[in-house]
Design an enzyme around this catalytic site. Structure first.
Site, PDB file in Angstrom:
ATOM      1  N   TRP A  35       0.830  -1.207   0.000  1.00 44.24           N
ATOM      2  CA  TRP A  35       0.000   0.000   0.000  1.00 44.24           C
ATOM      3  C   TRP A  35       0.864   1.257   0.000  1.00 44.24           C
ATOM      4  O   TRP A  35       0.593   2.219   0.715  1.00 44.24           O
ATOM      5  CB  TRP A  35      -0.972   0.000   1.190  1.00 44.24           C
ATOM      6  CG  TRP A  35      -1.665  -1.312   1.378  1.00 44.24           C
ATOM      7  CD1 TRP A  35      -2.335  -2.032   0.432  1.00 44.24           C
ATOM      8  CD2 TRP A  35      -1.740  -2.095   2.578  1.00 44.24           C
ATOM      9  NE1 TRP A  35      -2.822  -3.201   0.963  1.00 44.24           N
ATOM     10  CE2 TRP A  35      -2.466  -3.276   2.274  1.00 44.24           C
ATOM     11  CE3 TRP A  35      -1.273  -1.911   3.873  1.00 44.24           C
ATOM     12  CZ2 TRP A  35      -2.731  -4.253   3.221  1.00 44.24           C
ATOM     13  CZ3 TRP A  35      -1.530  -2.890   4.816  1.00 44.24           C
ATOM     14  CH2 TRP A  35      -2.252  -4.039   4.490  1.00 44.24           C
ATOM     15  N   HIS A  36       1.901   1.232  -0.863  1.00 42.21           N
ATOM     16  CA  HIS A  36       2.824   2.362  -0.963  1.00 42.21           C
ATOM     17  C   HIS A  36       2.710   3.027  -2.337  1.00 42.21           C
ATOM     18  O   HIS A  36       3.709   3.304  -2.998  1.00 42.21           O
ATOM     19  CB  HIS A  36       4.264   1.887  -0.738  1.00 42.21           C
ATOM     20  CG  HIS A  36       4.512   1.356   0.625  1.00 42.21           C
ATOM     21  ND1 HIS A  36       5.600   0.568   0.941  1.00 42.21           N
ATOM     22  CD2 HIS A  36       3.819   1.494   1.798  1.00 42.21           C
ATOM     23  CE1 HIS A  36       5.568   0.247   2.223  1.00 42.21           C
ATOM     24  NE2 HIS A  36       4.494   0.792   2.755  1.00 42.21           N
ATOM     25  N   GLN A  37       1.501   3.307  -2.777  1.00 45.03           N
ATOM     26  CA  GLN A  37       1.312   3.907  -4.093  1.00 45.03           C
ATOM     27  C   GLN A  37       1.994   5.283  -4.142  1.00 45.03           C
ATOM     28  O   GLN A  37       1.877   6.072  -3.203  1.00 45.03           O
ATOM     29  CB  GLN A  37      -0.167   4.044  -4.413  1.00 45.03           C
ATOM     30  CG  GLN A  37      -0.875   2.693  -4.519  1.00 45.03           C
ATOM     31  CD  GLN A  37      -2.285   2.838  -4.992  1.00 45.03           C
ATOM     32  OE1 GLN A  37      -2.522   3.075  -6.169  1.00 45.03           O
ATOM     33  NE2 GLN A  37      -3.233   2.724  -4.086  1.00 45.03           N
TER      34      GLN A  37
END
Length: 536
Positions: A467-469
């Site tokens: 979840w490191h967009q």
């Protein structure tokens, strides 16, 4: 002031500011995540600057936020945008869940609380791409010294004390975490006392994780920066406020439009508008305001204000593959469940780690396509790619703010990523099957031994993200860059971006800490600009 009295003062002040809501401010910050909270909090320190912070989500009072071990309960809740990627042939037709915080504090209120500052090479890349040494590692160390209230061993060159962000390692790491870093050491991966000092200036290593937990409670970036200023009359924090578009006159951003309590409201900014909506909504708002790729805007009938072909391009994220072991008997979970991290190289010729592994002290179920149920009691290691080569994009589905955005992560599309994926899983299995785990672990549950074709299927079926967009409105000097070194959007006055979307490339490790640096840098730049124009 006692905590309860301060909380009452904050509540009364913000209720009054909402009831008597102004429509004009000096600075408008859109989004209260790990960058936006910093910008708003820092600017509000000046009583002469009126700041509006807009957040689409609600407050951060839920026990699932406050209690570190409850963070998984936020996923898929009202505190999560719960994005999904488009089906991908590189993932055997699967969609990637792409969680993102929709609450005060953004991701820092629902994440695993790991403080990972990025590698020296990441920041030097930022400096090279932007043409500004102020983004380089030596300069960024000054920011980290300002930011941190580090509770570990003294390292005055690299670590800060007395800053707003409380950072500590678990006081008594669980046996699983200790076994992990020691097993890594026996495999030739050096063990360090900190994952954020010398370890991230070289080829990497293993360490006990550093977490944003204080007194047994989550300490989000919002709580560290914004909340301490919320008793002041010059800071309005408006929740339930969905930013829909920028208001641009000529080539100048003069305000924003937002839906608040079902009403479309206009807010004017005398000095700057700061977009801190994250790597999905920042490019969406830009495009739906007429700033973005000309062909994409024409396709949806959006009048072009500024042709910037890089908006929504260059999407990057850390991809990971869950490897799981079954416990001999249930084990206690420490903190938020992550107490050990590993950064290492998939090939000896590399000088910078390209593998990221994050341990969770409970068994994480694999996607159903893997076809293996998680054990009732166990632990998982997310064996990930720290420097993915695959690049994705975002596309609009319409001109209306209610039209969803399409996310095409394109994960594992590059052969280099598949090669590194094989190596990170191999390393993870070797680590987890070390004899040091014998007192704790019964067996490997996932992925188990497979031939190469079977392992490739596992990798494509099990892939998830950290979840490191990021990187969808990148900083730089080429034709695909969206902001300059001052974080100003090219071609538009009084508009800056401060969030993970400005990263030219994704850093090694979790993105929260680099986003705090981006927020600090943005606040400094805004302060310098209005000082040059005269005080507001």
């Amino acid at each position: 002031m006692e905590e309860s009295n301060f909380a009452r003062e904050v509540q009364e002040n913000q209720a009054r500011l909402r009831a008597e809501l102004r429509t004009s401010f000096d600075v408008i910050v859109c989004g209260s995540g790990s960058s936006g909270s910093v910008v708003a909090g820092r600017l509000a320190e000046d009583p002469d600057v009126n700041v509006l912070l807009l957040e689409a989500g609600g407050d951060d009072a839920s026990p699932t936020i406050i209690e570190p071990g409850q963070w998984p309960l936020n996923l898929g809740s009202c505190r999560d945008w719960a994005f999904e990627g488009q089906p991908s042939r590189h993932l055997n037709g699967r969609r990637l869940p792409l969680n993102m915080g929709r609450v005060l504090g953004g991701g820092s209120s629902i994440n695993v609380m790991v403080w990972a500052r990025g590698h020296k090479a990441d920041w030097d890349c930022f400096a090279e791409e932007s043409g500004d040494p102020a983004w380089g590692y030596d300069s960024v160390l000054n920011y980290y010294r300002r930011i941190e209230d580090w509770q570990g061993g003294a390292d005055p060159l690299r670590r800060g004390a007395g800053g707003p962000v409380h950072i500590a390692q678990p006081s008594s790491p669980k046996p699983l975490a200790e076994a992990t870093v020691e097993a890594a050491r026996l495999m030739g991966i050096p063990r360090f006392g900190s994952a954020n000092g010398e370890m991230m200036e070289g080829p990497g290593g293993a360490a006990i994780a550093e977490l944003l937990i204080r007194g047994g409670k989550r300490q989000s970036v919002f709580r560290s920066y914004t909340y301490p200023q919320m008793h002041k009359p010059n800071l309005t924090v408006l929740t339930g406020a969905l930013v829909t578009r920028l208001i641009i006159e000529g080539k100048t951003a003069v305000g924003v439009e937002a839906v608040v309590d079902g009403q479309v409201l206009r807010f004017d900014a005398g000095l700057d508008v700061i977009l801190s909506l994250g790597a999905v909504h920042t490019p969406k708002v830009l495009m739906q305001s007429g700033i973005g790729p000309e062909a994409e805007l024409h396709r949806h009938g959006i009048p072009i204000v500024q042709n910037l072909p890089g908006v929504g391009q260059n999407h990057q994220d850390h991809i990971a593959f869950g490897c799981t072991w079954e416990y001999l008997q249930p084990q206690e979970v420490g903190g938020g469940g992550c107490e050990a991290v590993l950064y290492w190289k998939s090939e000896s010729r590399l000088s910078v780690p390209d593998i990221l592994q994050c341990q969770l002290e409970f068994a994480v179920p694999s996607p159903p396509e893997v076809g293996i149920a998680a054990p009732d009691h166990g632990w998982s290691m997310f064996a990930g790619l720290a420097q993915p080569k695959s690049r994705g994009q975002l596309r609009l589905t319409g001109a209306s703010p209610t039209d969803p955005i399409l996310i095409e992560p394109n994960s594992l599309s590059e052969p280099e990523d598949m090669a590194a994926a094989f190596r990170t899983v191999e390393l993870c299995r070797e680590l987890g099957n070390s004899s040091l785990f014998t007192p704790l672990v019964k067996r490997e549950a996932v992925p188990l031994q497979r031939d190469r074709a079977g392992m490739e299927r596992f990798i494509r079926n099990s892939a998830v993200t950290f979840w490191h967009q990021s990187c969808t409105a990148k900083m730089g000097r080429d034709a695909m860059s969206v902001v300059d070194a001052q974080l100003r959007v090219y071609g538009i006055d009084n508009l800056r971006i401060a969030d993970a979307s400005i990263m030219p490339k994704i850093p090694v490790g979790n993105t929260m800490a680099p986003c705090v640096v981006i927020g600090e840098r943005a606040a400094d730049l805004v302060k310098a600009s209005y000082a040059g124009r005269g005080s507001p």
